[in-house]
Design a protein around this motif. Structure first.
Motif, PDB file in Angstrom:
ATOM      1  N   ALA A   9      29.765  20.966  97.030  1.00 14.08           N
ATOM      2  CA  ALA A   9      28.454  21.619  97.040  1.00 14.08           C
ATOM      3  C   ALA A   9      28.005  21.957  95.627  1.00 14.08           C
ATOM      4  N   LEU A  10      28.917  22.458  94.807  1.00 11.05           N
ATOM      5  CA  LEU A  10      28.550  22.835  93.446  1.00 11.05           C
ATOM      6  C   LEU A  10      28.161  21.631  92.598  1.00 11.05           C
ATOM      7  N   ARG A  11      28.747  20.504  92.872  1.00  8.21           N
ATOM      8  CA  ARG A  11      28.344  19.287  92.156  1.00  8.21           C
ATOM      9  C   ARG A  11      26.866  19.004  92.418  1.00  8.21           C
ATOM     10  N   ALA A  12      26.437  19.135  93.669  1.00  9.30           N
ATOM     11  CA  ALA A  12      25.026  18.922  94.010  1.00  9.30           C
ATOM     12  C   ALA A  12      24.144  20.017  93.405  1.00  9.30           C
ATOM     13  N   VAL A  13      24.613  21.261  93.418  1.00 13.06           N
ATOM     14  CA  VAL A  13      23.858  22.380  92.847  1.00 13.06           C
ATOM     15  C   VAL A  13      23.679  22.187  91.342  1.00 13.06           C
ATOM     16  N   LEU A  14      24.746  21.816  90.647  1.00  7.64           N
ATOM     17  CA  LEU A  14      24.659  21.613  89.199  1.00  7.64           C
ATOM     18  C   LEU A  14      23.729  20.453  88.851  1.00  7.64           C
ATOM     19  N   GLN A  15      23.786  19.384  89.630  1.00  7.65           N
ATOM     20  CA  GLN A  15      22.893  18.256  89.395  1.00  7.65           C
ATOM     21  C   GLN A  15      21.444  18.673  89.614  1.00  7.65           C
ATOM     22  N   HIS A  16      21.189  19.439  90.673  1.00  6.93           N
ATOM     23  CA  HIS A  16      19.838  19.930  90.965  1.00  6.93           C
ATOM     24  C   HIS A  16      19.339  20.821  89.819  1.00  6.93           C
ATOM     25  N   ALA A  17      20.168  21.757  89.387  1.00 10.33           N
ATOM     26  CA  ALA A  17      19.760  22.678  88.323  1.00 10.33           C
ATOM     27  C   ALA A  17      19.502  21.927  87.021  1.00 10.33           C
ATOM     28  N   VAL A  52      24.539  18.182 101.479  1.00 14.88           N
ATOM     29  CA  VAL A  52      24.244  19.456 100.830  1.00 14.88           C
ATOM     30  C   VAL A  52      22.733  19.584 100.676  1.00 14.88           C
ATOM     31  N   GLU A  53      22.187  20.709 101.147  1.00 17.65           N
ATOM     32  CA  GLU A  53      20.777  21.026 100.933  1.00 17.65           C
ATOM     33  C   GLU A  53      20.704  22.037  99.801  1.00 17.65           C
ATOM     34  N   VAL A  54      19.853  21.774  98.816  1.00 15.82           N
ATOM     35  CA  VAL A  54      19.725  22.635  97.647  1.00 15.82           C
ATOM     36  C   VAL A  54      18.243  22.906  97.402  1.00 15.82           C
ATOM     37  N   TRP A  55      17.913  24.162  97.112  1.00 23.85           N
ATOM     38  CA  TRP A  55      16.536  24.508  96.787  1.00 23.85           C
ATOM     39  C   TRP A  55      16.527  25.691  95.826  1.00 23.85           C
ATOM     40  N   ASP A  56      15.410  25.801  95.075  1.00 27.13           N
ATOM     41  CA  ASP A  56      15.250  26.889  94.110  1.00 27.13           C
ATOM     42  C   ASP A  56      14.752  28.140  94.815  1.00 27.13           C
ATOM     43  N   GLU A  57      15.237  29.278  94.367  1.00 25.80           N
ATOM     44  CA  GLU A  57      14.707  30.556  94.826  1.00 25.80           C
ATOM     45  C   GLU A  57      13.732  31.015  93.754  1.00 25.80           C
ATOM     46  N   GLU A  58      12.501  31.208  94.132  1.00 22.63           N
ATOM     47  CA  GLU A  58      11.470  31.569  93.169  1.00 22.63           C
ATOM     48  C   GLU A  58      11.521  33.061  92.860  1.00 22.63           C
ATOM     49  N   ASP A  59      11.655  33.396  91.595  1.00 19.38           N
ATOM     50  CA  ASP A  59      11.588  34.768  91.116  1.00 19.38           C
ATOM     51  C   ASP A  59      11.127  34.719  89.670  1.00 19.38           C
ATOM     52  N   ARG A  60       9.850  34.865  89.479  1.00 20.16           N
ATOM     53  CA  ARG A  60       9.279  34.727  88.137  1.00 20.16           C
ATOM     54  C   ARG A  60       9.504  35.967  87.273  1.00 20.16           C
ATOM     55  N   THR A  61      10.070  37.019  87.828  1.00 22.54           N
ATOM     56  CA  THR A  61      10.296  38.236  87.056  1.00 22.54           C
ATOM     57  C   THR A  61      11.597  38.170  86.260  1.00 22.54           C
ATOM     58  N   ARG A  62      12.443  37.202  86.550  1.00 19.99           N
ATOM     59  CA  ARG A  62      13.739  37.093  85.884  1.00 19.99           C
ATOM     60  C   ARG A  62      13.803  35.836  85.031  1.00 19.99           C
ATOM     61  N   ARG A  63      14.538  35.925  83.954  1.00 14.87           N
ATOM     62  CA  ARG A  63      14.770  34.734  83.124  1.00 14.87           C
ATOM     63  C   ARG A  63      15.876  33.882  83.734  1.00 14.87           C
ATOM     64  N   ASP A  64      16.764  34.497  84.496  1.00 16.51           N
ATOM     65  CA  ASP A  64      17.829  33.744  85.147  1.00 16.51           C
ATOM     66  C   ASP A  64      17.258  32.901  86.277  1.00 16.51           C
ATOM     67  N   LYS A  65      17.999  31.881  86.654  1.00 13.86           N
ATOM     68  CA  LYS A  65      17.579  30.961  87.717  1.00 13.86           C
ATOM     69  C   LYS A  65      18.548  31.091  88.885  1.00 13.86           C
ATOM     70  N   THR A  66      18.010  31.145  90.096  1.00 12.62           N
ATOM     71  CA  THR A  66      18.838  31.209  91.296  1.00 12.62           C
ATOM     72  C   THR A  66      18.577  29.980  92.153  1.00 12.62           C
ATOM     73  N   VAL A  67      19.664  29.344  92.595  1.00 11.01           N
ATOM     74  CA  VAL A  67      19.594  28.169  93.458  1.00 11.01           C
ATOM     75  C   VAL A  67      20.337  28.498  94.751  1.00 11.01           C
ATOM     76  N   ARG A  68      19.728  28.184  95.879  1.00 12.77           N
ATOM     77  CA  ARG A  68      20.351  28.388  97.190  1.00 12.77           C
ATOM     78  C   ARG A  68      20.856  27.053  97.711  1.00 12.77           C
ATOM     79  N   PHE A  69      21.895  27.114  98.559  1.00 11.27           N
ATOM     80  CA  PHE A  69      22.421  25.867  99.124  1.00 11.27           C
ATOM     81  C   PHE A  69      23.091  26.109 100.469  1.00 11.27           C
ATOM     82  N   ARG A  70      23.148  25.038 101.257  1.00 10.77           N
ATOM     83  CA  ARG A  70      23.872  24.987 102.527  1.00 10.77           C
ATOM     84  C   ARG A  70      24.560  23.641 102.611  1.00 10.77           C
ATOM     85  N   VAL A  71      25.677  23.592 103.334  1.00 10.13           N
ATOM     86  CA  VAL A  71      26.407  22.342 103.507  1.00 10.13           C
ATOM     87  C   VAL A  71      26.518  22.055 104.993  1.00 10.13           C
ATOM     88  N   PHE A  72      26.248  20.802 105.365  1.00 10.24           N
ATOM     89  CA  PHE A  72      26.339  20.355 106.748  1.00 10.24           C
ATOM     90  C   PHE A  72      27.374  19.251 106.869  1.00 10.24           C
TER      91      PHE A  72
END
Length: 118
Positions: A9-17, A52-72
């Motif tokens: 899952a993290l391989r897909a998350v890192l590629q997405h990011a 693996v499903e990966v998507w961005d969590e939108e939060d424009r108030t933070r400089r950090d980036k959050t990515v959500r994921f699920r594995v099927f």
């Protein structure tokens, strides 16, 4: 096989990011994975096909980036070609509520290497 599933899952998350970061040049600097969490809800066995499903969590108030994921886990198919609809229909969630956080660091930090502790 939980750590192997999480690694997949993290391989897909890192590629997405990485892809998102390259497309959005306004971030500047580089991205670094700072934390990961998820819930394992079902077991995975050797030979299972995973999606693996990966998507961005939108939060424009933070400089950090959050990515959500699920594995099927695909049940009874290879997941390609005409079997895609079957793949979507017969997938079982094995990891839920995945959250990976990244910090965006300026390139002026002067870091040469990283240290990992187990």
């Amino acid at each position: 096989h939980g750590l192997c599933t999480m690694g997949y899952a993290l391989r897909a998350v890192l590629q997405h990011a990485d892809n998102h970061h390259r497309m959005n040049k306004s971030h500047g600097g580089e991205i670094k994975l700072t934390s990961v969490r998820c819930n394992f809800v079902k077991p995975v066995y050797v030979g299972d096909s995973l999606r693996v499903e990966v998507w961005d969590e939108e939060d424009r108030t933070r400089r950090d980036k959050t990515v959500r994921f699920r594995v099927f886990r695909c049940v009874g198919c290879a997941g390609d070609g005409e079997e895609q609809n079957h793949y979507e229909r017969d997938a079982e969630m094995v990891v839920d509520k995945g959250k990976a956080q990244f910090s965006i660091c300026g390139s002026e930090t002067g870091v040469i290497g990283t240290v990992s502790r187990l």
